[in-house]
Design a protein around this motif. Structure first.
Motif, PDB file in Angstrom:
ATOM      1  N   VAL A 237       0.858  -1.187   0.000  1.00  0.00           N
ATOM      2  CA  VAL A 237       0.000   0.000   0.000  1.00  0.00           C
ATOM      3  C   VAL A 237       0.896   1.239   0.000  1.00  0.00           C
ATOM      4  O   VAL A 237       2.015   1.210   0.519  1.00  0.00           O
ATOM      5  CB  VAL A 237      -0.921  -0.008   1.252  1.00  0.00           C
ATOM      6  N   SER A 238       0.393   2.311  -0.564  1.00  0.00           N
ATOM      7  CA  SER A 238       1.102   3.583  -0.439  1.00  0.00           C
ATOM      8  C   SER A 238       0.762   4.174   0.930  1.00  0.00           C
ATOM      9  O   SER A 238      -0.379   4.598   1.158  1.00  0.00           O
ATOM     10  CB  SER A 238       0.655   4.538  -1.552  1.00  0.00           C
ATOM     11  N   ALA A 239       1.753   4.173   1.831  1.00  0.00           N
ATOM     12  CA  ALA A 239       1.502   4.717   3.178  1.00  0.00           C
ATOM     13  C   ALA A 239       1.153   6.190   3.067  1.00  0.00           C
ATOM     14  O   ALA A 239       0.268   6.697   3.772  1.00  0.00           O
ATOM     15  CB  ALA A 239       2.733   4.514   4.062  1.00  0.00           C
ATOM     16  N   HIS A 240       1.828   6.880   2.153  1.00  0.00           N
ATOM     17  CA  HIS A 240       1.533   8.301   1.980  1.00  0.00           C
ATOM     18  C   HIS A 240       0.105   8.497   1.474  1.00  0.00           C
ATOM     19  O   HIS A 240      -0.638   9.345   1.975  1.00  0.00           O
ATOM     20  CB  HIS A 240       2.536   8.950   1.026  1.00  0.00           C
ATOM     21  N   GLY A 241      -0.290   7.674   0.487  1.00  0.00           N
ATOM     22  CA  GLY A 241      -1.648   7.774  -0.059  1.00  0.00           C
ATOM     23  C   GLY A 241      -2.696   7.519   1.020  1.00  0.00           C
ATOM     24  O   GLY A 241      -3.727   8.201   1.076  1.00  0.00           O
ATOM     25  N   LEU A 242      -2.417   6.544   1.858  1.00  0.00           N
ATOM     26  CA  LEU A 242      -3.352   6.219   2.946  1.00  0.00           C
ATOM     27  C   LEU A 242      -3.473   7.391   3.923  1.00  0.00           C
ATOM     28  O   LEU A 242      -4.568   7.817   4.288  1.00  0.00           O
ATOM     29  CB  LEU A 242      -2.858   4.950   3.670  1.00  0.00           C
ATOM     30  N   MET A 243      -2.313   7.935   4.318  1.00  0.00           N
ATOM     31  CA  MET A 243      -2.340   9.032   5.303  1.00  0.00           C
ATOM     32  C   MET A 243      -2.969  10.287   4.704  1.00  0.00           C
ATOM     33  O   MET A 243      -3.692  11.014   5.384  1.00  0.00           O
ATOM     34  CB  MET A 243      -0.927   9.302   5.818  1.00  0.00           C
ATOM     35  N   GLN A 244      -2.696  10.515   3.434  1.00  0.00           N
ATOM     36  CA  GLN A 244      -3.274  11.691   2.771  1.00  0.00           C
ATOM     37  C   GLN A 244      -4.805  11.617   2.808  1.00  0.00           C
ATOM     38  O   GLN A 244      -5.491  12.596   3.093  1.00  0.00           O
ATOM     39  CB  GLN A 244      -2.793  11.704   1.327  1.00  0.00           C
ATOM     40  N   LYS A 245      -5.327  10.410   2.567  1.00  0.00           N
ATOM     41  CA  LYS A 245      -6.781  10.239   2.561  1.00  0.00           C
ATOM     42  C   LYS A 245      -7.344  10.405   3.982  1.00  0.00           C
ATOM     43  O   LYS A 245      -8.340  11.104   4.188  1.00  0.00           O
ATOM     44  CB  LYS A 245      -7.103   8.842   1.997  1.00  0.00           C
ATOM     45  N   LEU A 246      -6.688   9.805   4.968  1.00  0.00           N
ATOM     46  CA  LEU A 246      -7.170   9.915   6.357  1.00  0.00           C
ATOM     47  C   LEU A 246      -7.125  11.372   6.826  1.00  0.00           C
ATOM     48  O   LEU A 246      -8.059  11.864   7.468  1.00  0.00           O
ATOM     49  CB  LEU A 246      -6.318   9.037   7.295  1.00  0.00           C
ATOM     50  N   TYR A 247      -6.039  12.049   6.480  1.00  0.00           N
ATOM     51  CA  TYR A 247      -5.874  13.457   6.864  1.00  0.00           C
ATOM     52  C   TYR A 247      -6.991  14.307   6.243  1.00  0.00           C
ATOM     53  O   TYR A 247      -7.643  15.112   6.924  1.00  0.00           O
ATOM     54  CB  TYR A 247      -4.498  13.933   6.398  1.00  0.00           C
ATOM     55  N   GLY A 248      -7.229  14.100   4.946  1.00  0.00           N
ATOM     56  CA  GLY A 248      -8.263  14.868   4.238  1.00  0.00           C
ATOM     57  C   GLY A 248      -9.632  14.624   4.849  1.00  0.00           C
ATOM     58  O   GLY A 248     -10.408  15.559   5.074  1.00  0.00           O
ATOM     59  N   GLN A 249      -9.915  13.358   5.173  1.00  0.00           N
ATOM     60  CA  GLN A 249     -11.238  13.034   5.731  1.00  0.00           C
ATOM     61  C   GLN A 249     -11.405  13.631   7.126  1.00  0.00           C
ATOM     62  O   GLN A 249     -12.473  14.139   7.474  1.00  0.00           O
ATOM     63  CB  GLN A 249     -11.429  11.522   5.789  1.00  0.00           C
ATOM     64  N   ALA A 250     -10.344  13.576   7.913  1.00  0.00           N
ATOM     65  CA  ALA A 250     -10.429  14.128   9.280  1.00  0.00           C
ATOM     66  C   ALA A 250     -10.616  15.644   9.215  1.00  0.00           C
ATOM     67  O   ALA A 250     -11.436  16.213   9.935  1.00  0.00           O
ATOM     68  CB  ALA A 250      -9.171  13.756  10.065  1.00  0.00           C
ATOM     69  N   ARG A 251      -9.858  16.283   8.341  1.00  0.00           N
ATOM     70  CA  ARG A 251      -9.988  17.753   8.212  1.00  0.00           C
ATOM     71  C   ARG A 251     -11.394  18.129   7.766  1.00  0.00           C
ATOM     72  O   ARG A 251     -11.994  19.070   8.286  1.00  0.00           O
ATOM     73  CB  ARG A 251      -8.976  18.278   7.201  1.00  0.00           C
ATOM     74  N   LYS A 252     -11.914  17.363   6.814  1.00  0.00           N
ATOM     75  CA  LYS A 252     -13.258  17.640   6.316  1.00  0.00           C
ATOM     76  C   LYS A 252     -14.297  17.487   7.431  1.00  0.00           C
ATOM     77  O   LYS A 252     -15.297  18.199   7.467  1.00  0.00           O
ATOM     78  CB  LYS A 252     -13.571  16.645   5.183  1.00  0.00           C
ATOM     79  N   ALA A 253     -14.004  16.581   8.353  1.00  0.00           N
ATOM     80  CA  ALA A 253     -14.936  16.362   9.471  1.00  0.00           C
ATOM     81  C   ALA A 253     -14.721  17.391  10.583  1.00  0.00           C
ATOM     82  O   ALA A 253     -15.342  17.297  11.635  1.00  0.00           O
ATOM     83  CB  ALA A 253     -14.755  14.948  10.009  1.00  0.00           C
ATOM     84  N   GLY A 254     -13.805  18.334  10.373  1.00  0.00           N
ATOM     85  CA  GLY A 254     -13.657  19.428  11.334  1.00  0.00           C
ATOM     86  C   GLY A 254     -12.510  19.281  12.321  1.00  0.00           C
ATOM     87  O   GLY A 254     -12.369  20.088  13.248  1.00  0.00           O
TER      88      GLY A 254
END
Ligand SMILES: Cc1cc2nc3c(=O)[nH]c(=O)nc-3n(C[C@H](O)[C@H](O)[C@H](O)COP(=O)(O)OP(=O)(O)OC[C@H]3O[C@@H](n4cnc5c(N)ncnc54)[C@H](O)[C@@H]3O)c2cc1C
Length: 377
Positions: free
Chosen positions: A145-162
């Protein structure tokens, strides 16, 4: 500043937790001493989605790896995180190693991994023409897995959730408050500020033992020992490798053995080795003098490997709960409901695979606890 939840550490574990706990309008803060997320262990590893083969039955590592594997594939497919279900060969290079393969097969089954297949040496050759073995276990549910890709997605989702992220922000002190904790943070320019939080989660990776002490949890059981893992880049000169190839694990229990990892971009790495760092210095240089040992280890199962095909690549550091000679220890997930603290300590491999499962485990642990009620509106 006042928060419901504060997470110290924006590695893959802190990010997965932030996403998991960000529902329901909670005020959530994630802080990291580095200038961005994922600058620690989470960006210095093999990026393997482990199946859960190696860990003792009943351990957190076994349970969270098996459930994390399924969660991670589902997440990657749903959110298009780059990954590949490439499978893995664990190879026995002589008859003497067969007993260890049989032991692994039995222990994997006991932990809920039921898809391992036995291959003959000829079947190994069919799959990977340059790999030599008397027999192998093939794990179809191991991948990369792309660890960076995974973290980028988690970061984006968390930010979007406030969720609020604060980088270059180090946790340097913790005091008890009637309804949680008062956390002192230090910014890069030296300024300090206080944050109050109902729940404080320690996801500080290599420094989670130090963070536990700051939070007033003094226990020898939480001590961390650092083990460096160096990698060599392997030039296969046009040859290809499609499958992960591992030897039988090292008897020292320090690592899974010098393995071959194809990455998503087509390059191949060899490693990691396991070097105990008694001085706990964050040094990520790769010593070229260690290349002959890589060559020797991989030559046992890889045809045509010459020293000139190897060059120093990158290194990571494992936060282990054992020093040389100690028995293998498990992840430590400890919740202190009196103080409103959660500690995640010794999250070494398979922590990347298990991150989503760890976040579910901790979510279930703290959900409904005094420190998360009432929820903010
Ligand atoms: C060589 C190697 C190979 C590995 N291979 C694999 C693999 O193939 N598959 C797999 O599943 N796992 C693998 N792992 C394990 C996996 O990488 C880790 O389990 C996982 O990345 C741990 O994530 P983390 O969020 O706990 O730690 P980190 O990513 O280190 O995050 C912790 C964060 O806390 C921050 N921090 C620390 N102290 C403070 C403080 N006081 N204030 C503010 N911020 C702080 C740090 O800056 C850091 O960003 C490997 C590990 C290593 C070292």
């Amino acid at each position: 500043m006042d928060f419901d939840v504060t997470i110290v550490g924006a590695g893959v574990v802190g990010l997965a937790l932030a996403k998991r706990l960000s529902d329901s309008g909670r005020r959530l803060l994630v802080l990291d001493k580095e200038p961005g997320y994922g600058r620690g262990i989470s960006s210095r590893n093999s990026e393997v989605i482990h199946a859960g083969i190696y860990y003792p039955e009943g351990s957190l590592k076994a349970r969270l790896c098996v459930s994390g594997n399924a969660l991670l594939y589902r997440f990657c497919e749903r959110y298009r995180v780059p990954h590949r279900r490439c499978g893995k060969l664990i190879v026995a290079t002589c008859e003497a190693e067969m007993a260890e393969l049989e032991r692994l097969d039995a222990s994997a089954r006991a932990c809920g991994v039921h898809d391992l297949k036995w291959l003959t040496g000829a079947q190994v050759r069919e799959r990977e023409p340059s790999v030599r073995a008397v027999a192998a276990l093939f794990s179809p549910s191991t991948g990369i897995v792309s660890a960076h890709g995974l973290m980028q997605k988690l970061y984006g989702q968390a930010r979007k959730a406030g969720v609020l992220f604060s980088f270059e922000t180090e946790a340097v002190g913790v005091q008890a408050e009637p309804c949680g904790s008062r956390l002192t943070v230090r910014y890069r320019d030296g300024r300090e500020e206080a944050v109050t939080t109902r729940l404080l989660i320690n996801a500080a990776g290599l420094f989670s033992d130090r963070m536990a002490r700051l939070m007033g949890w003094e226990t020898g059981d939480a001590a961390l020992y650092w083990w460096k893992g160096e990698y060599a880049a392997l030039d296969l000169s046009g040859g290809q490798l499609n499958t992960l190839v591992y030897p039988v694990p090292e008897p020292s229990n320090a690592g899974l053995g010098t393995h071959l990892t194809p990455s998503l971009d087509g390059t191949v790495r060899l490693g990691p080795n396991a070097l105990y760092l008694p001085g706990k210095r964050e040094d990520y240089r790769v010593d070229p003098d260690h290349l002959p040992a890589f060559h020797q280890a991989a030559s046992r199962y890889l045809d045509g490997l010459t020293p000139s095909m190897l060059r120093p690549d990158m290194a990571g550091i494992r936060p282990k709960r054992q020093k040389p000679g100690d028995p293998v220890k498990d992840f430590l997930i400890h919740s202190d409901s009196q103080r409103g603290h959660v500690h995640l300590i010794g999250i070494e491999s398979p922590g990347l695979t298990a991150a989503l499962a760890i976040s579910e485990e901790v979510g279930a642990l703290v959900e409904g606890s005094y420190f998360l009620i009432p929820r903010s509106t």
